[in-house]
Design a protein around this motif. Structure first.
Motif, PDB file in Angstrom:
ATOM      1  N   THR A  63      23.268  21.162 -36.371  1.00 15.34           N
ATOM      2  CA  THR A  63      24.463  20.406 -36.765  1.00 15.34           C
ATOM      3  C   THR A  63      24.161  19.102 -37.479  1.00 15.34           C
ATOM      4  O   THR A  63      25.037  18.549 -38.156  1.00 15.34           O
ATOM      5  CB  THR A  63      25.324  20.067 -35.525  1.00 15.34           C
ATOM      6  OG1 THR A  63      24.593  19.178 -34.671  1.00 15.34           O
ATOM      7  CG2 THR A  63      25.706  21.332 -34.766  1.00 15.34           C
ATOM      8  N   GLY A  64      22.963  18.578 -37.302  1.00 12.44           N
ATOM      9  CA  GLY A  64      22.629  17.267 -37.857  1.00 12.44           C
ATOM     10  C   GLY A  64      23.190  16.124 -37.044  1.00 12.44           C
ATOM     11  O   GLY A  64      23.101  14.960 -37.452  1.00 12.44           O
ATOM     12  N   LYS A  65      23.774  16.423 -35.879  1.00  9.46           N
ATOM     13  CA  LYS A  65      24.267  15.408 -34.956  1.00  9.46           C
ATOM     14  C   LYS A  65      23.332  15.339 -33.754  1.00  9.46           C
ATOM     15  O   LYS A  65      22.596  16.293 -33.478  1.00  9.46           O
ATOM     16  CB  LYS A  65      25.695  15.740 -34.475  1.00  9.46           C
ATOM     17  CG  LYS A  65      26.704  15.915 -35.592  1.00  9.46           C
ATOM     18  CD  LYS A  65      26.941  14.625 -36.355  1.00  9.46           C
ATOM     19  CE  LYS A  65      28.019  14.808 -37.406  1.00  9.46           C
ATOM     20  NZ  LYS A  65      28.276  13.533 -38.157  1.00  9.46           N
ATOM     21  N   LYS A  66      23.371  14.213 -33.033  1.00  8.32           N
ATOM     22  CA  LYS A  66      22.466  14.043 -31.905  1.00  8.32           C
ATOM     23  C   LYS A  66      23.114  14.541 -30.619  1.00  8.32           C
ATOM     24  O   LYS A  66      24.077  13.946 -30.124  1.00  8.32           O
ATOM     25  CB  LYS A  66      22.074  12.568 -31.756  1.00  8.32           C
ATOM     26  CG  LYS A  66      21.187  12.272 -30.547  1.00  8.32           C
ATOM     27  CD  LYS A  66      19.875  13.030 -30.587  1.00  8.32           C
ATOM     28  CE  LYS A  66      18.999  12.655 -29.399  1.00  8.32           C
ATOM     29  NZ  LYS A  66      17.740  13.428 -29.367  1.00  8.32           N
ATOM     30  N   TYR A  67      22.589  15.633 -30.100  1.00  9.11           N
ATOM     31  CA  TYR A  67      22.984  16.168 -28.802  1.00  9.11           C
ATOM     32  C   TYR A  67      21.832  16.002 -27.827  1.00  9.11           C
ATOM     33  O   TYR A  67      20.660  16.093 -28.203  1.00  9.11           O
ATOM     34  CB  TYR A  67      23.339  17.650 -28.904  1.00  9.11           C
ATOM     35  CG  TYR A  67      24.664  17.927 -29.556  1.00  9.11           C
ATOM     36  CD1 TYR A  67      25.797  18.182 -28.784  1.00  9.11           C
ATOM     37  CD2 TYR A  67      24.798  17.954 -30.942  1.00  9.11           C
ATOM     38  CE1 TYR A  67      27.024  18.449 -29.374  1.00  9.11           C
ATOM     39  CE2 TYR A  67      26.025  18.218 -31.548  1.00  9.11           C
ATOM     40  CZ  TYR A  67      27.132  18.463 -30.758  1.00  9.11           C
ATOM     41  OH  TYR A  67      28.343  18.715 -31.349  1.00  9.11           O
ATOM     42  N   ARG A  68      22.165  15.776 -26.556  1.00 10.97           N
ATOM     43  CA  ARG A  68      21.155  15.577 -25.520  1.00 10.97           C
ATOM     44  C   ARG A  68      21.817  15.751 -24.157  1.00 10.97           C
ATOM     45  O   ARG A  68      23.047  15.898 -24.066  1.00 10.97           O
ATOM     46  CB  ARG A  68      20.551  14.174 -25.633  1.00 10.97           C
ATOM     47  CG  ARG A  68      21.603  13.056 -25.610  1.00 10.97           C
ATOM     48  CD  ARG A  68      20.984  11.677 -25.613  1.00 10.97           C
ATOM     49  NE  ARG A  68      21.973  10.609 -25.747  1.00 10.97           N
ATOM     50  CZ  ARG A  68      22.756  10.168 -24.779  1.00 10.97           C
ATOM     51  NH1 ARG A  68      22.652  10.701 -23.554  1.00 10.97           N
ATOM     52  NH2 ARG A  68      23.632   9.197 -24.981  1.00 10.97           N
ATOM     53  N   LEU A  69      20.999  15.731 -23.122  1.00 11.83           N
ATOM     54  CA  LEU A  69      21.548  15.716 -21.781  1.00 11.83           C
ATOM     55  C   LEU A  69      22.130  14.343 -21.477  1.00 11.83           C
ATOM     56  O   LEU A  69      21.626  13.329 -21.983  1.00 11.83           O
ATOM     57  CB  LEU A  69      20.461  16.051 -20.758  1.00 11.83           C
ATOM     58  CG  LEU A  69      19.923  17.477 -20.778  1.00 11.83           C
ATOM     59  CD1 LEU A  69      18.830  17.633 -19.717  1.00 11.83           C
ATOM     60  CD2 LEU A  69      21.032  18.492 -20.539  1.00 11.83           C
ATOM     61  N   PRO A  70      23.160  14.262 -20.660  1.00  9.53           N
ATOM     62  CA  PRO A  70      23.707  12.953 -20.298  1.00  9.53           C
ATOM     63  C   PRO A  70      22.754  12.197 -19.396  1.00  9.53           C
ATOM     64  O   PRO A  70      22.001  12.796 -18.617  1.00  9.53           O
ATOM     65  CB  PRO A  70      24.997  13.303 -19.541  1.00  9.53           C
ATOM     66  CG  PRO A  70      24.736  14.661 -18.975  1.00  9.53           C
ATOM     67  CD  PRO A  70      23.880  15.372 -19.997  1.00  9.53           C
ATOM     68  N   THR A  71      22.764  10.876 -19.506  1.00  6.99           N
ATOM     69  CA  THR A  71      22.098  10.088 -18.480  1.00  6.99           C
ATOM     70  C   THR A  71      22.910  10.211 -17.198  1.00  6.99           C
ATOM     71  O   THR A  71      24.090  10.597 -17.217  1.00  6.99           O
ATOM     72  CB  THR A  71      21.986   8.606 -18.866  1.00  6.99           C
ATOM     73  OG1 THR A  71      23.311   8.026 -18.914  1.00  6.99           O
ATOM     74  CG2 THR A  71      21.293   8.426 -20.214  1.00  6.99           C
ATOM     75  N   GLU A  72      22.292   9.853 -16.085  1.00  4.34           N
ATOM     76  CA  GLU A  72      23.002   9.925 -14.807  1.00  4.34           C
ATOM     77  C   GLU A  72      24.226   9.025 -14.811  1.00  4.34           C
ATOM     78  O   GLU A  72      25.285   9.396 -14.296  1.00  4.34           O
ATOM     79  CB  GLU A  72      22.060   9.535 -13.671  1.00  4.34           C
ATOM     80  CG  GLU A  72      22.664   9.662 -12.294  1.00  4.34           C
ATOM     81  CD  GLU A  72      21.683   9.390 -11.175  1.00  4.34           C
ATOM     82  OE1 GLU A  72      22.001   9.757 -10.030  1.00  4.34           O
ATOM     83  OE2 GLU A  72      20.606   8.816 -11.425  1.00  4.34           O
TER      84      GLU A  72
END
Length: 300
Positions: free
Chosen positions: A152-161
């Motif tokens: 997608t060219g967007k930044k996806y990641r796991l959430p911080t706590e």
């Protein structure tokens, strides 16, 4: 999992005041309330502060002290990652791209042992697309987020706590995403089914599902299943005493550790474990646990 100063106060009050201004102002900014880049709906959580931790006094030492956290804005997945979404990654040639995986260790596809189990609505079963994917380890969850970022060219990641807890309970320190009381019409937890396993994502939407009349179990920002169904990986390393040393601004957890944070409780746990401020953890390589899933965050 369950068993297994004055100046500071003034600073906290100031931050909460700023938070209320920030959240109010966010209604007039240019950020949409929801985005979809072709990989599901992501809901806007505005910048601002909230009180994180066990304000009810019914929890564990690892959930205290209550402390102020000030977060930048982000988008949270409306639903836990589903079998259908994981299958799109699994079937992509990019699945074997080692650069997407932490430590460049690709998880063999046949090690997702629940994939072909009908009783657990595994992703290999027909009609299972909208059930949460079960048993993906932390590395796999990170790889999935990296893949969406690549496509997608967007930044996806796991959430911080901290992001996870704010998305789950908002800024009013509620016990559960919808309020302070619970029964089986709000969430999928132990005893809610003949066989305890994952339920359709978003099932607790205040509608009839078969013979079950559900209540709206979503969070203040609209995220579903943040209590029960499957535990969800966060990006942080886990530390029992981290809350005592956590920075106020965008905490990301300890620099190192042995375990990664899990949040939200599961379909096989009691209401105590579904509290929005409850904390659990597991080895990041753990992929044999059918109660573990994940949802992603998208940066604005």
């Amino acid at each position: 999992m369950r068993r297994s100063g004055f100046l500071v106060a003034i600073a906290g009050l100031n931050l909460l005041f700023l938070a209320s201004r920030s959240e109010s102002a966010s209604t007039g900014n240019a950020s949409p309330k929801m985005v979809n880049d072709g990989h599901g709906d992501y809901l806007y959580v505005p910048a601002g502060a909230f009180k994180m931790g066990d304000n009810f006094g019914d929890g564990m030492p690892r959930e205290r002290p209550v402390h102020t956290v000030d977060l930048d804005a982000f988008y949270i997945g409306k639903f836990e990652i589903t079998n259908g979404e994981w299958k799109a990654f699994r079937d992509s040639p990019d699945y074997d791209d080692a650069t997407l995986w932490p430590g460049k260790r690709v998880m063999p596809k046949n090690q997702l042992q629940y994939w072909n189990q009908a009783q657990n609505h595994g992703g290999g079963m027909p009609g299972s697309e909208n059930y949460p994917v079960l048993g993906v380890n932390w590395d796999g969850a990170v790889a999935y987020c990296n893949w969406i970022s690549k496509t997608t060219g967007k930044k996806y990641r796991l959430p911080t706590e901290a992001e996870w807890e704010k998305a789950a309970r908002g800024t009013d320190q509620r016990r559960y995403p919808w309020g302070n009381t619970i029964d089986h019409s709000y969430a999928n937890y132990v005893g809610g089914q003949k066989f305890d396993t994952g339920s359709l994502v978003g099932m607790y939407d205040g509608k009839m599902h078969g013979d079950l009349q559900t209540h709206d179990g979503s969070s203040p920002y609209g995220a579903a299943d943040m209590a029960g169904n499957v535990m969800e990986w966060c990006s942080d390393w886990y530390s029992l005493n981290y809350y005592a040393v956590s920075p106020v601004k965008n905490p990301k957890g300890p620099a190192t550790g042995a375990y990664k944070v899990l949040r939200g409780g599961t379909f096989f746990e009691e209401p105590f474990d579904l509290r929005t401020y409850g904390r659990s953890a597991a080895w990041p390589s753990l992929q044999s646990h059918r109660m573990i899933g994940f949802r992603a965050v998208r940066e604005p």
